[in-house]
Design an enzyme around this catalytic site. Sequence first.
Site, PDB file in Angstrom:
ATOM      1  N   ASP A   6      -5.889  -4.334   0.584  1.00  0.00           N
ATOM      2  CA  ASP A   6      -5.691  -4.211   2.037  1.00  0.00           C
ATOM      3  C   ASP A   6      -7.041  -4.359   2.756  1.00  0.00           C
ATOM      4  OD1 ASP A   6      -4.574  -3.882   4.533  1.00  0.00           O
ATOM      5  OD2 ASP A   6      -4.134  -1.743   4.300  1.00  0.00           O
ATOM      6  N   HIS A  41       0.788  -1.247   0.000  1.00  0.00           N
ATOM      7  CA  HIS A  41       0.000   0.000   0.000  1.00  0.00           C
ATOM      8  C   HIS A  41       0.818   1.295   0.000  1.00  0.00           C
ATOM      9  CE1 HIS A  41       0.931  -0.723   4.169  1.00  0.00           C
ATOM     10  NE2 HIS A  41      -0.084  -1.521   4.390  1.00  0.00           N
TER      11      HIS A  41
END
Lengths: 323, 429
Positions: free
Chosen positions: B308, B235
């Site tokens: 995520d 991320h």
Amino acid sequence: MSPAASSLGKDLVGLEDLDAGQIRSILDTAEPFKEISERKIKKVPVLRGKTIVNLFMEPSTRTRISFEFAEKRLSADTVNIAASGSSVQKGETLVDTARNLEAMKIDMVVIRHWASGAAGFLADRIPSNVINAGDGSHEHPTQALLDLLTIRDHTGRIEGLKVCIVGDILHSRVARSNIFGLLKLGAEVGVCGPRTLLPAGIGELGVTVFRRVEEAIEWADVLNVLRLQLERMKGGYVPTLREYNRVYGISTRRLEAASGETLVLHPGPMNRGVEIDSDVADGPHSVILKQVTNGVAVRMAILYLLAGGAPEQAEAAKQEGVG
Amino acid sequence: MARAMLIRGGRVIDPSHDVDDVLDVLVVEGKVARVGRGIEAPEGAEVVEAGGLVVAPGFIDVHVHLREPGGEHKETIASGARAAAAGGFTAVCAMPNTDPVIDSPATVGFVRSVGQEAEAARVYPVGALSVGQKGERLTEIGELVEAGAVGVTDDGNPVMNSGLMRLALEYAHAFDIPVADHCEDLGLSGGGVMNEGLVASRLGLKGKPNASEDVHTIRDLLLAELTDGRIHLQHVSTWAGVDAIRRAKSRGIRVTAEATPHHLLLTEEAVGNYRTDAKMNPPLRTARDRDAVREGFLDGTLDVLATDHAPHHYDEKEQAFDDAPFGIVGLETALGLVHTHFVVSGEMDLRTMIERMSTAPARAFNLAGGSLGEGVVADVTVFDPNEEWEVDPGSFLSRSRNTPFTGDRLVGRPWMTIVEGRIVWQRES
């Protein structure tokens, strides 16, 4: 049991949400309430029959007592809840605390909470009026309003005035509410403190940042000196309190080096000899105790307005109460 | 008789073989047998009519939190695998930050076998990098891999000890698995709950500066260079991070990196008035950062789309901002969001989107699939590129609803998810 419509909306969460007219109307409405505290019998029936909960999830002496006096002098029925010894300590969530209070049919909640946004969170979830008595590092609107009232009392105006807030801006809800309120009323606002205690991008809020306190004092008509919490030293934001006093402390020597009459405010409680020297706190520049007195009047005004009272009828309401 | 399936007349896009045409896909015994025109359905074969739909190698999400064991009120491995399938994913990589942590062969085996029982998307366990994710000493990485782990990471607990990170990158060499890292220098970010900047300053919330991510990203790249290790950066949310990864790739450092839908689409402004569904870690940052993440996603610097997926129970998110946990669910919105905001908007072609969601993630974690080549395992995502729909968390198969995209109108929606030649999910018409 829906609260009467008020000129401020349902709640007072922060000064960022109010316009200049609303802020001025609070200050104006505080005027007729000032004299109640000077009477021998300090009680008027403005909020007779209203139930107010003071929900203090963080320790507070001055603000809690000031609210309590304001409520009692307006004849409201009040209940105090503190975090320690309450269901909160047993793990109850803020949502559940709110719902339980609501189920007991209350009219207003005054909330002090350690989390930024907690007052708005509560306000969004219950129909009662919610007054923010300080939420985390976010806002402390009643403190800023009493600061504004005190400044206006002494200078006759806010617009065009130069006000510098000195100290720990990063963690200060007082600073944020003052910045929003002062800017809306047309003051110029400065901040001064160690760079470690200034929030990122603070300049973009429309304030001037002063690196040295001498420059700030030279510039300002009014200094609002914030308390330096001892935790900040443990957190490493400032090396020692001694150094803080030497670099940022407001002393008579520094005030005298600047031209003009600087007004000095402090939201309390003071660390004498740290952010402010005793001779300043007790001297002619200081209006610190006036702030405390004004705090009760400002809070009366807010309670009155949120209960649906009209600003222009405040005088009459002192005899008859509101709805 | 061999088990067979014919997916007929869809627009087959397989970046790994440079295919983009209206074709049929024949699957026999769970493997792709043939891709071509006018394939006859073998007797008894299941026929899927895919006219007007896109047929792609199965999407893989290399970064999800399935919460089991220990957080079953948020998600279970089974509910997460079903949510993945409903989002068009044929496989997910489950992060090890559960309770207990997935740091032993037994716990890796648990995730793997419970995942298999779900009969939905494949669940690949990712093992912890350090014992208990404490950042002190390496797990038995060899044994974890033997038990089914496809990578190692301390995701959720950044590896603060650079020496340990070096050891992990070196030690993982023998198994040719990626070491994934959540880049965050806790000394710089400690206590932060959103991006450091004007919004945090206004709200009185503690911020995490870009630098808290950047110093860690750059450190990891240097360590990957030192060790010739395989680093997978999770991320990525900052402009300087994207920049550093781009330069590292041009220097030949073995790095793969994720872009999440939320960092591609949102900024710190989404926090608005303490909206906990916009609280994630790394935080939503500024428009400059978002634009850089987009650019990195477009040019392949960020080669992998990952969600995520971080489910949380509504009670946990309905708290003061400081108290609410980090993370949002992502599995069931990723395809629609990326398709709408990159493909429909004309910034990215479908082939590249499929590359980022299937081929590249398979490559980054050495997973089966990512291709519709003959003999490859038949994990297939079929989606309708034209369907308009509205994000309604009430219809999620995930146990959690924490998304900032509620009510968004999207174009492009999963239609059928096939794992090893079996339909594990299809949309009810």
